[in-house]
Enzyme design. Sequence first.
Site, PDB file in Angstrom:
ATOM      1  N   LYS A  13       0.829  -1.212   0.000  1.00  0.00           N
ATOM      2  CA  LYS A  13       0.000   0.000   0.000  1.00  0.00           C
ATOM      3  C   LYS A  13       0.867   1.268   0.000  1.00  0.00           C
ATOM      4  O   LYS A  13       0.613   2.194  -0.747  1.00  0.00           O
ATOM      5  CB  LYS A  13      -0.913   0.057   1.240  1.00  0.00           C
ATOM      6  N   ARG A  88      -8.746   1.655   9.790  1.00  0.00           N
ATOM      7  CA  ARG A  88      -8.395   0.270  10.111  1.00  0.00           C
ATOM      8  C   ARG A  88      -9.452  -0.388  10.996  1.00  0.00           C
ATOM      9  O   ARG A  88      -9.298  -1.553  11.358  1.00  0.00           O
ATOM     10  CB  ARG A  88      -7.055   0.241  10.839  1.00  0.00           C
ATOM     11  N   ARG A 127      11.944  -5.282   4.490  1.00  0.00           N
ATOM     12  CA  ARG A 127      11.628  -3.877   4.239  1.00  0.00           C
ATOM     13  C   ARG A 127      12.582  -2.926   4.972  1.00  0.00           C
ATOM     14  O   ARG A 127      12.974  -3.161   6.105  1.00  0.00           O
ATOM     15  CB  ARG A 127      10.197  -3.619   4.721  1.00  0.00           C
ATOM     16  N   ARG A 160      12.081  -1.278  10.436  1.00  0.00           N
ATOM     17  CA  ARG A 160      11.110  -0.836  11.435  1.00  0.00           C
ATOM     18  C   ARG A 160      11.087  -1.791  12.618  1.00  0.00           C
ATOM     19  O   ARG A 160      11.200  -3.000  12.436  1.00  0.00           O
ATOM     20  CB  ARG A 160       9.714  -0.784  10.814  1.00  0.00           C
ATOM     21  N   ARG A 171       0.647  -8.431  13.793  1.00  0.00           N
ATOM     22  CA  ARG A 171      -0.034  -7.402  12.984  1.00  0.00           C
ATOM     23  C   ARG A 171      -1.016  -8.037  12.013  1.00  0.00           C
ATOM     24  O   ARG A 171      -2.083  -7.489  11.749  1.00  0.00           O
ATOM     25  CB  ARG A 171       1.013  -6.551  12.248  1.00  0.00           C
TER      26      ARG A 171
HETATM   27  P1  AMP Z   1       1.608   1.002   9.122  1.00  0.00           P
HETATM   28  O1  AMP Z   1       2.799   1.847   8.816  1.00  0.00           O
HETATM   29  O2  AMP Z   1       0.389   1.419   8.348  1.00  0.00           O
HETATM   30  O3  AMP Z   1       1.901  -0.469   8.999  1.00  0.00           O
HETATM   31  O4  AMP Z   1       1.257   1.268  10.659  1.00  0.00           O
HETATM   32  C1  AMP Z   1       2.179   0.952  11.680  1.00  0.00           C
HETATM   33  C2  AMP Z   1       1.484   0.882  13.017  1.00  0.00           C
HETATM   34  O5  AMP Z   1       0.897   2.153  13.316  1.00  0.00           O
HETATM   35  C3  AMP Z   1       0.341  -0.112  13.087  1.00  0.00           C
HETATM   36  O6  AMP Z   1       0.793  -1.437  13.352  1.00  0.00           O
HETATM   37  C4  AMP Z   1      -0.464   0.476  14.248  1.00  0.00           C
HETATM   38  O7  AMP Z   1       0.151   0.215  15.484  1.00  0.00           O
HETATM   39  C5  AMP Z   1      -0.345   1.967  13.980  1.00  0.00           C
HETATM   40  N1  AMP Z   1      -1.424   2.452  13.081  1.00  0.00           N
HETATM   41  C6  AMP Z   1      -1.285   2.938  11.814  1.00  0.00           C
HETATM   42  N2  AMP Z   1      -2.475   3.285  11.304  1.00  0.00           N
HETATM   43  C7  AMP Z   1      -3.392   3.012  12.254  1.00  0.00           C
HETATM   44  C8  AMP Z   1      -4.807   3.134  12.330  1.00  0.00           C
HETATM   45  N3  AMP Z   1      -5.535   3.600  11.300  1.00  0.00           N
HETATM   46  N4  AMP Z   1      -5.428   2.761  13.483  1.00  0.00           N
HETATM   47  C9  AMP Z   1      -4.725   2.291  14.533  1.00  0.00           C
HETATM   48  N5  AMP Z   1      -3.395   2.130  14.524  1.00  0.00           N
HETATM   49  C10 AMP Z   1      -2.721   2.489  13.402  1.00  0.00           C
END
Ligand code: AMP
Length: 228
Positions: A13, A88, A127, A160, A171
Amino acid sequence: MMIVFLGPPGAGKGTQAELISKGKKIPHISSGNLLREAVEAGTETGKKARNYIEKGLLVPDQIVVDIIKDRILKNDCKVGFVLDGFPRTLSQAKVLDEMLRNLGNSLDMVFYFSVSKESVVQRLSGRLICGACGANYHKIYVPSSKEGLCDKCGGKLNQRADDKPETILERLRVYHEQTEGLIGYYKKSGILREISSDDRRIEMITKNISDTIENTLQKKSLIGRGVN
Ligand code: AMP
């Protein structure tokens, strides 16, 4: 053009959102990047979010909603945006709908990135992210030209903290439990488009998304002009 990218972590994404954002000249809004920036900056929000992110859990709705609202209300989002990683949960999706409705708008399309669990694990474990600008790389599939350094800004590339194998699995579990239901939510409203992202040829997927956007825009403008 208001678009959401939905799908499990590691579906591509972020990579696609960056490319589409550049191609369509609309901002790329990544909730994950905004949260990580807050953590890095040591803000109150960042302090609250940190623990959840490191464990692979979702940050509470209110925290994320506040961050996204602030971002969407900025001037550059008037032309549209690509939302990556938000919403989410069902409650986030409803808040987003309501917020756009209040602005006299609505989502145009939601792209659901479907991908196998094997691809997800392979992608996430290799990554690398630029610590300065947030650009995405992969040790094997999308390497930077100078090892460990970002092609775009020269920043240092890091893995990360939540891309460790056990956190990746957590996750994915959280995604199935709390996010997957959004596919049905957006299907019902007729704006869901499915993109298979197992293919590693990034440009093929970008073209597929871009063509779908153009077709939908064309249809909308025909309907707007009363042509069926
Ligand atoms: P991502 O970079 O999108 O994989 O997000 C990394 C982490 O940020 C996720 O595993 C969550 O802990 C938090 N996070 C990102 N977006 C959201 C969201 N919309 N709602 C809740 N937690 C989020």
